[in-house]
Design a protein around this motif. Structure first.
Motif, PDB file in Angstrom:
ATOM      1  N   VAL A 207      21.951  46.586 106.341  1.00  0.00           N
ATOM      2  CA  VAL A 207      21.189  47.171 105.265  1.00  0.00           C
ATOM      3  C   VAL A 207      20.446  46.051 104.662  1.00  0.00           C
ATOM      4  O   VAL A 207      21.669  44.771 103.933  1.00  0.00           O
ATOM      5  CB  VAL A 207      21.235  48.292 104.774  1.00  0.00           C
ATOM      6  CG1 VAL A 207      21.766  48.992 103.227  1.00  0.00           C
ATOM      7  CG2 VAL A 207      19.582  48.513 103.909  1.00  0.00           C
ATOM      8  N   THR A 208      19.399  45.657 104.368  1.00  0.00           N
ATOM      9  CA  THR A 208      19.423  44.373 104.386  1.00  0.00           C
ATOM     10  C   THR A 208      18.845  44.394 102.507  1.00  0.00           C
ATOM     11  O   THR A 208      17.374  45.185 102.767  1.00  0.00           O
ATOM     12  CB  THR A 208      18.748  43.388 104.744  1.00  0.00           C
ATOM     13  OG1 THR A 208      19.557  42.501 106.100  1.00  0.00           O
ATOM     14  CG2 THR A 208      18.150  41.829 104.342  1.00  0.00           C
ATOM     15  N   ILE A 209      18.438  43.745 101.375  1.00  0.00           N
ATOM     16  CA  ILE A 209      17.773  43.824 100.183  1.00  0.00           C
ATOM     17  C   ILE A 209      16.926  42.146 100.039  1.00  0.00           C
ATOM     18  O   ILE A 209      17.912  41.781 100.368  1.00  0.00           O
ATOM     19  CB  ILE A 209      18.033  43.947  98.832  1.00  0.00           C
ATOM     20  CG1 ILE A 209      18.766  45.986  98.919  1.00  0.00           C
ATOM     21  CG2 ILE A 209      17.286  43.860  98.156  1.00  0.00           C
ATOM     22  CD1 ILE A 209      19.728  46.284  98.019  1.00  0.00           C
ATOM     23  N   THR A 210      15.489  42.143 100.385  1.00  0.00           N
ATOM     24  CA  THR A 210      15.541  41.065 100.454  1.00  0.00           C
ATOM     25  C   THR A 210      14.099  40.651  99.208  1.00  0.00           C
ATOM     26  O   THR A 210      13.322  41.246  98.452  1.00  0.00           O
ATOM     27  CB  THR A 210      15.646  39.730 101.411  1.00  0.00           C
ATOM     28  OG1 THR A 210      15.090  38.577 101.670  1.00  0.00           O
ATOM     29  CG2 THR A 210      14.526  40.806 102.606  1.00  0.00           C
ATOM     30  N   SER A 211      13.417  40.075  99.300  1.00  0.00           N
ATOM     31  CA  SER A 211      12.157  39.360  98.165  1.00  0.00           C
ATOM     32  C   SER A 211      11.337  40.065  99.177  1.00  0.00           C
ATOM     33  O   SER A 211      10.917  39.563 100.579  1.00  0.00           O
ATOM     34  CB  SER A 211      12.521  38.173  97.828  1.00  0.00           C
ATOM     35  OG  SER A 211      13.522  37.254  97.558  1.00  0.00           O
ATOM     36  N   ASN A 212       9.955  40.480  98.940  1.00  0.00           N
ATOM     37  CA  ASN A 212       8.999  40.339  98.611  1.00  0.00           C
ATOM     38  C   ASN A 212       8.234  40.017  98.827  1.00  0.00           C
ATOM     39  O   ASN A 212       6.841  39.281  98.535  1.00  0.00           O
ATOM     40  CB  ASN A 212       7.973  41.833  98.124  1.00  0.00           C
ATOM     41  CG  ASN A 212       8.071  41.104  96.547  1.00  0.00           C
ATOM     42  OD1 ASN A 212       8.370  40.029  96.176  1.00  0.00           O
ATOM     43  ND2 ASN A 212       7.802  41.678  95.609  1.00  0.00           N
ATOM     44  N   THR A 213       8.360  38.012  99.406  1.00  0.00           N
ATOM     45  CA  THR A 213       7.673  36.453  98.760  1.00  0.00           C
ATOM     46  C   THR A 213       8.409  35.650 100.368  1.00  0.00           C
ATOM     47  O   THR A 213       8.855  35.943 101.119  1.00  0.00           O
ATOM     48  CB  THR A 213       8.230  35.754  98.253  1.00  0.00           C
ATOM     49  OG1 THR A 213       9.277  35.786  97.635  1.00  0.00           O
ATOM     50  CG2 THR A 213       7.691  36.440  96.434  1.00  0.00           C
ATOM     51  N   SER A 214       7.383  34.558 100.679  1.00  0.00           N
ATOM     52  CA  SER A 214       7.194  33.938 101.433  1.00  0.00           C
ATOM     53  C   SER A 214       7.876  34.672 103.127  1.00  0.00           C
ATOM     54  O   SER A 214       7.272  36.070 103.440  1.00  0.00           O
ATOM     55  CB  SER A 214       8.585  33.011 101.102  1.00  0.00           C
ATOM     56  OG  SER A 214       9.974  33.223 101.149  1.00  0.00           O
ATOM     57  N   CYS A 215       8.123  34.244 103.547  1.00  0.00           N
ATOM     58  CA  CYS A 215       7.954  34.283 105.021  1.00  0.00           C
ATOM     59  C   CYS A 215       9.319  35.512 105.113  1.00  0.00           C
ATOM     60  O   CYS A 215       9.016  36.623 106.169  1.00  0.00           O
ATOM     61  CB  CYS A 215       8.894  33.366 105.906  1.00  0.00           C
ATOM     62  SG  CYS A 215      10.432  32.977 106.116  1.00  0.00           S
ATOM     63  N   LEU A 216       9.866  36.073 104.370  1.00  0.00           N
ATOM     64  CA  LEU A 216      11.007  37.322 104.245  1.00  0.00           C
ATOM     65  C   LEU A 216      10.630  38.560 104.822  1.00  0.00           C
ATOM     66  O   LEU A 216      11.785  39.131 105.568  1.00  0.00           O
ATOM     67  CB  LEU A 216      11.434  37.548 102.946  1.00  0.00           C
ATOM     68  CG  LEU A 216      12.910  36.130 102.367  1.00  0.00           C
ATOM     69  CD1 LEU A 216      12.736  35.751 100.923  1.00  0.00           C
ATOM     70  CD2 LEU A 216      14.092  35.513 103.449  1.00  0.00           C
ATOM     71  N   PRO A 217       9.578  39.513 104.675  1.00  0.00           N
ATOM     72  CA  PRO A 217       9.490  40.123 104.917  1.00  0.00           C
ATOM     73  C   PRO A 217       9.190  40.096 106.994  1.00  0.00           C
ATOM     74  O   PRO A 217       9.470  41.197 107.537  1.00  0.00           O
ATOM     75  CB  PRO A 217       7.774  40.844 104.012  1.00  0.00           C
ATOM     76  CG  PRO A 217       8.097  40.221 103.475  1.00  0.00           C
ATOM     77  CD  PRO A 217       8.374  38.898 103.310  1.00  0.00           C
ATOM     78  N   GLU A 218       8.523  39.049 106.911  1.00  0.00           N
ATOM     79  CA  GLU A 218       8.660  38.609 108.451  1.00  0.00           C
ATOM     80  C   GLU A 218       9.827  38.892 109.342  1.00  0.00           C
ATOM     81  O   GLU A 218       9.967  39.385 110.480  1.00  0.00           O
ATOM     82  CB  GLU A 218       7.638  37.061 108.718  1.00  0.00           C
ATOM     83  CG  GLU A 218       6.648  36.666 108.237  1.00  0.00           C
ATOM     84  CD  GLU A 218       6.218  35.463 109.347  1.00  0.00           C
ATOM     85  OE1 GLU A 218       6.066  35.771 109.987  1.00  0.00           O
ATOM     86  OE2 GLU A 218       6.241  34.928 107.918  1.00  0.00           O
ATOM     87  N   ALA A 219      11.121  38.078 108.234  1.00  0.00           N
ATOM     88  CA  ALA A 219      12.130  38.951 108.924  1.00  0.00           C
ATOM     89  C   ALA A 219      13.509  39.738 109.039  1.00  0.00           C
ATOM     90  O   ALA A 219      14.079  40.466 109.955  1.00  0.00           O
ATOM     91  CB  ALA A 219      13.323  36.996 108.520  1.00  0.00           C
ATOM     92  N   GLY A 220      12.474  40.424 107.642  1.00  0.00           N
ATOM     93  CA  GLY A 220      13.397  41.663 107.371  1.00  0.00           C
ATOM     94  C   GLY A 220      12.108  43.051 107.850  1.00  0.00           C
ATOM     95  O   GLY A 220      13.777  43.805 108.543  1.00  0.00           O
ATOM     96  N   GLY A 221      11.576  42.560 108.414  1.00  0.00           N
ATOM     97  CA  GLY A 221      10.784  43.706 109.229  1.00  0.00           C
ATOM     98  C   GLY A 221      10.784  45.002 108.197  1.00  0.00           C
ATOM     99  O   GLY A 221      10.819  45.448 106.659  1.00  0.00           O
TER     100      GLY A 221
END
Length: 366
Positions: free
Chosen positions: A292-306
């Protein structure tokens, strides 16, 4: 079809641009063996030697001389009768002969525009000039995310019709099953904690590891970090020493790709609070590892994180802390999100990406 590549990064970069270059050539050679793939560079290295074992992949030494990559590599590709020249890292040669050849360039990010403080004045000017030149002379530009596409339109003033978004995948090690014996060896070699959260990436300001360390202060959650150290590392070690966190934060060195794949699988949570990315391959690596991944709500990261990764404000370490604690204490939620993330990440598998690349190559030739 004969496709020539600027292979400087293929042979000489260990991470980001090198991995992109090697994976791209590897998957094309596998799924479209009828074509010939030419790797142009002054010299080759051990990196990518397994890919060169393919009968349809060839190394061609470029002409000698200073600036040969800029002034001679294009003509060298034309001498090989290549149909397409693909610049894999934001650059294209400046000089070409009369023979017809189509030109494609991959642009990964324009971070030097968004975060100029991380680059010298001279580097910013050089990057801009090279990227602008390549964007103008290319027949097509590949952007590795929708975010990068937007940045190319905004900063390089390129028409949208000239840009195709084709995502990148990750190293095959993250999609393979490692043996129980190898997993145990890796655990022992790096003395990994029984449970831990993981951060992977160059230890630099933009990747924002400092806020992860602040987030786990006053908890007993172990953090494992894998990444090349920069001057920014000192800021983190000062904080760790001041707060007596030496036993809580573990920095690993000399980790092979297969060992890294094991470390991802063993982690309870992957945390990647970068301020800005062109794509964010570590997020893909984690999702392929069912972590499971925690990542930023910025740039392309939601594209990668789904849709099933957990998103944070990278500026706010308390937000990072609350999301880590929530997942750390909730095994069923970790598993649910990891399984959903694994379903989502299949779109970044080798075959769909190879198909998109080949479809672009064919379109540009016809």
């Amino acid at each position: 079809m004969k496709i020539a590549f600027d292979a400087k990064r293929f042979f000489h970069n260990t991470s980001g641009l090198g991995n992109y270059s090697r994976d791209l050539v590897r998957i094309l050679a596998k799924y479209f063996p009828e074509n010939e793939y030419i790797l142009l560079n002054k010299n080759k290295s051990e990196r990518g030697s397994d890919i060169l074992k393919n009968s349809n992949v060839h190394f061609v030494e470029t002409s000698k001389g200073s600036l040969s990559r800029q002034l001679k590599m294009g003509k060298d590709a034309q001498k090989q009768n290549a149909d397409i020249f693909h610049g894999l890292s934001g650059e294209l040669p400046l000089k070409w002969g009369k023979e017809p050849i189509k030109k494609i360039v991959t642009i990964h990010d324009l971070i030097f525009f968004r975060y100029p403080q991380y680059y010298s004045f001279f580097d910013r000017k050089i990057h801009f000039w090279k990227f602008k030149k390549a964007a103008n002379s290319a027949d097509k530009i590949i952007a590795i995310s929708e975010q990068t596409k937007k940045d190319i339109i905004e900063f390089l003033k390129v028409p949208e019709s000239k840009i195709e978004v084709i995502y990148q995948g990750c190293h095959k090690a993250f999609k393979e099953e490692q043996s129980d014996e190898f997993i145990q060896q890796t655990k022992e070699k790096f003395d990994l904690p029984e449970r831990f959260i993981l951060n992977v990436g160059t230890i630099e300001d933009r990747k924002n590891l400092f806020n992860v360390v602040k987030a786990i202060k006053d908890t007993e959650i172990p953090l494992v970090v894998v990444g090349k150290k920069t001057k920014y590392f000192q800021k983190i070690t000062n904080f760790i020493q001041k707060n007596k966190m030496e036993k809580q934060v573990h920095f690993l060195e000399g980790v092979s790709m297969d060992e890294l794949a094991v470390v991802y699988k063993l982690a309870d949570i992957f945390v990647y609070p970068s301020f800005f990315e062109g794509f964010g391959i570590p997020v893909i690596e984690a999702l392929f590892s069912r972590t499971v991944t925690i990542t930023s709500n910025t740039s392309c990261l939601p594209e990668a994180g789904g849709p099933d990764s957990v998103y944070i404000d990278p500026q706010n370490y308390l937000d990072i802390q609350s999301k880590i604690k929530f997942l750390w204490d909730n095994e069923s939620e970790r598993k649910r999100r990891a399984d959903k993330g694994f379903e989502f990440v299949q779109k970044f598998n080798d075959e769909p990406i190879a198909n998109e690349l080949m479809s672009l190559y064919r379109k540009i030739i016809s």
